[in-house]
Each structure stands twice: as C-alpha cells, then as structure tokens.
Design a protein around this motif. Structure first.
Motif, mmCIF file in Angstrom:
data_model
loop_
_atom_site.group_PDB
_atom_site.id
_atom_site.type_symbol
_atom_site.label_atom_id
_atom_site.label_comp_id
_atom_site.label_asym_id
_atom_site.label_seq_id
_atom_site.Cartn_x
_atom_site.Cartn_y
_atom_site.Cartn_z
ATOM 1 N N LEU A 1 0.826 -1.203 0.000
ATOM 2 C CA LEU A 1 0.000 0.000 0.000
ATOM 3 C C LEU A 1 0.861 1.254 0.000
ATOM 4 C CD1 LEU A 1 -2.599 -1.043 2.724
ATOM 5 C CD2 LEU A 1 -2.869 -1.193 0.251
ATOM 6 N N THR A 2 0.266 2.327 -0.457
ATOM 7 C CA THR A 2 0.885 3.649 -0.332
ATOM 8 C C THR A 2 0.435 4.250 0.996
ATOM 9 O OG1 THR A 2 0.896 3.990 -2.719
ATOM 10 C CG2 THR A 2 1.094 5.941 -1.333
ATOM 11 N N ILE A 3 1.374 4.412 1.894
ATOM 12 C CA ILE A 3 1.047 4.943 3.218
ATOM 13 C C ILE A 3 0.958 6.460 3.123
ATOM 14 C CG2 ILE A 3 1.836 5.160 5.602
ATOM 15 C CD1 ILE A 3 3.164 2.454 5.295
ATOM 16 N N PRO A 4 -0.153 7.053 3.538
ATOM 17 C CA PRO A 4 -0.303 8.514 3.433
ATOM 18 C C PRO A 4 0.718 9.236 4.308
ATOM 19 C CG PRO A 4 -2.084 7.579 4.748
ATOM 20 C CD PRO A 4 -1.329 6.429 4.168
ATOM 21 N N ARG B 1 2.430 16.321 3.976
ATOM 22 C CA ARG B 1 3.153 17.336 4.745
ATOM 23 C C ARG B 1 2.883 18.703 4.142
ATOM 24 N NH1 ARG B 1 8.108 19.765 3.854
ATOM 25 N NH2 ARG B 1 8.556 18.290 2.170
ATOM 26 N N ILE B 2 2.601 19.676 5.001
ATOM 27 C CA ILE B 2 2.412 21.055 4.534
ATOM 28 C C ILE B 2 3.787 21.651 4.293
ATOM 29 C CG2 ILE B 2 1.564 23.346 5.156
ATOM 30 C CD1 ILE B 2 -0.668 22.028 6.672
ATOM 31 N N ASP B 3 4.056 21.981 3.051
ATOM 32 C CA ASP B 3 5.374 22.456 2.657
ATOM 33 C C ASP B 3 5.494 23.973 2.749
ATOM 34 O OD1 ASP B 3 8.028 21.968 1.381
ATOM 35 O OD2 ASP B 3 7.151 23.169 -0.221
ATOM 36 N N ARG C 1 0.483 24.923 0.349
ATOM 37 C CA ARG C 1 1.055 23.950 -0.572
ATOM 38 C C ARG C 1 1.427 22.710 0.227
ATOM 39 N NH1 ARG C 1 6.319 22.672 -2.251
ATOM 40 N NH2 ARG C 1 6.423 21.759 -4.344
ATOM 41 N N ALA C 2 0.800 21.603 -0.100
ATOM 42 C CA ALA C 2 1.047 20.348 0.596
ATOM 43 C C ALA C 2 1.688 19.355 -0.367
ATOM 44 C CB ALA C 2 -0.248 19.784 1.173
ATOM 45 N N VAL C 3 2.616 18.576 0.141
ATOM 46 C CA VAL C 3 3.299 17.572 -0.672
ATOM 47 C C VAL C 3 3.231 16.238 0.050
ATOM 48 C CG1 VAL C 3 4.866 19.230 -1.740
ATOM 49 C CG2 VAL C 3 5.532 18.128 0.389
ATOM 50 N N ASN C 4 3.384 15.166 -0.744
ATOM 51 C CA ASN C 4 3.433 13.834 -0.158
ATOM 52 C C ASN C 4 4.868 13.590 0.278
ATOM 53 O OD1 ASN C 4 2.324 11.446 0.663
ATOM 54 N ND2 ASN C 4 2.717 10.393 -1.262
ATOM 55 N N ASP C 5 5.097 13.637 1.575
ATOM 56 C CA ASP C 5 6.444 13.607 2.120
ATOM 57 C C ASP C 5 7.019 12.196 2.080
ATOM 58 O OD1 ASP C 5 8.701 14.648 3.210
ATOM 59 O OD2 ASP C 5 7.926 14.802 5.250
ATOM 60 N N GLU C 6 8.342 12.113 2.221
ATOM 61 C CA GLU C 6 8.984 10.824 2.366
ATOM 62 C C GLU C 6 8.607 10.216 3.711
ATOM 63 O OE1 GLU C 6 13.145 11.278 1.913
ATOM 64 O OE2 GLU C 6 13.036 11.960 -0.175
#
Length: 198
Positions: free
Chosen positions: A99-102, A105-107, A171-176
């Motif tokens: 699965l892709t774990i959510p 992160r707000i960048d 701006r939110a990004v999918n963080d590591e």
C-alpha cells in the motif's frame, strides 16, 4: 479618525495567527491519520485479556497468494520425460508493503493580508446677512426703524471606508516516509517468503 490608530486596532494575531494555527492542526491531523492507517490496515487488532488469560498482541496482517510455477525437473526418474514440472507456490506478503502509506506534509503557507482605509472629510460653511432700514420725519420728530439678521451655518462630515482582504495559500506535498517507518517496511519486505509444494 486617524488612520494610524485604525490600523493599530486591527488584531493581526487573528489574521496571521489563525491560518498558521490551522496549518499546524492540519499537519497534526495528517500525522495521526497516518498512525491510524497503519494500525487499522496493517495489523489485526489485539485480543483483550480476560480473567487468567494473557492478552494477545496485535498481529501483522498478511496477504497469501497461491499460484503455479514451472521449475526445472531435477527428478532423475522423470527428467527424461519432462524437463520441467509444475509446482504450487504459496506467497505470504505483509499487507503494508503493498500500500501507499499517506504521508501528507504542509510544505508552504503564504498569508496575504491587505488593509485598505480611505478617509474622506468634507466641511461646508455658509453665511447669510440681511438688513433693512427706514427713516420717517416730521418737523421735530424723527422716527428711525432698522432691522438686521445674520445667519452662519457650519456642516462637517467625515467618512472612513474600510476594506480588508485575506488570502491564504497552502502547498502540501506527499512527504517521504519517516526513517523508522521506512526501515520497518524494508524489514517486512525481507520477510516475504514463498513455499513450494510438488
């Protein structure tokens, strides 16, 4: 009205602090959501302890696959007839590795606050003067009548127009994934095992 005092009366902690507090809360909720996702999806819930029985810890959730695979036939008795043979393979894969774990992160948070104050002051002064006089006389008597009136009017109006605009850009990004969680997933991938049966 002084425009400086009007600006000083603005509560900038609301206009600027409010969006920042909302961003912090959103980041907190995203982190809690990630933890809940791992607990609910990746693990079988723990069994509560009853009287005299030890509680069972939460178990990792696996996905089992069964499929057929052709492998070289190493049996000397049948290798001449068929160089390959079909075997049943059972594959056990941790569910979390699929699965892709959510990890939202707000960048960046940009707050644009504009205050526009227009002050208009008008003053009108009007003056009005009116007078009249009359003289009438006889030989020894003189009659004199005079009247005068003066009127002055002052009017002053002051108008202040206020206009406020607030723009918030998030701006939110999918963080590591966190380092600890990434290592756990690597260990789970190493634990993927397969067994074959003829």
């Amino acid at each position: 009205m002084s425009l400086v005092s009007e600006l000083n009366s603005l509560d900038f902690s609301v206009y600027i602090g409010g969006p920042l507090q909302a961003a912090v809360k959103a980041q907190h909720d995203a982190s809690i959501s990630q933890v809940n996702f791992i607990k609910e999806v990746g693990f079988i819930p723990a069994v509560a302890a009853s009287t005299g029985v030890t509680a069972a810890p939460a178990q990792l959730r696996y996905v089992d696959f069964n499929y057929q695979k052709s492998v070289p036939n190493l049996d000397p008795a049948t290798s001449g007839a068929s160089p390959t043979k079909d075997v049943n393979v059972s594959l056990k894969v941790p569910f979390l590795t699929m699965l892709t774990i959510p990890a939202l992160r707000i960048d960046e948070v940009t707050i644009d606050f504009n205050a526009k104050l227009n002050s208009v002051e008008t003053q009108a002064v009007s003056s009005e003067f009116a007078g009249s006089a009359s003289v009438s006389g006889k030989i020894w008597k003189i009659k004199f009548n005079a009247s005068a009136s003066y009127k002055k009017t002052n009017s002053s109006t002051s108008t202040t127009e206020k206009s406020y605009t607030l723009g918030v850009h998030v701006r939110a990004v999918n963080d590591e994934l966190p380092a600890g969680l990434a290592r756990i997933l690597d260990m789970l991938e190493d634990s993927i095992g397969s067994t074959t049966t003829p």
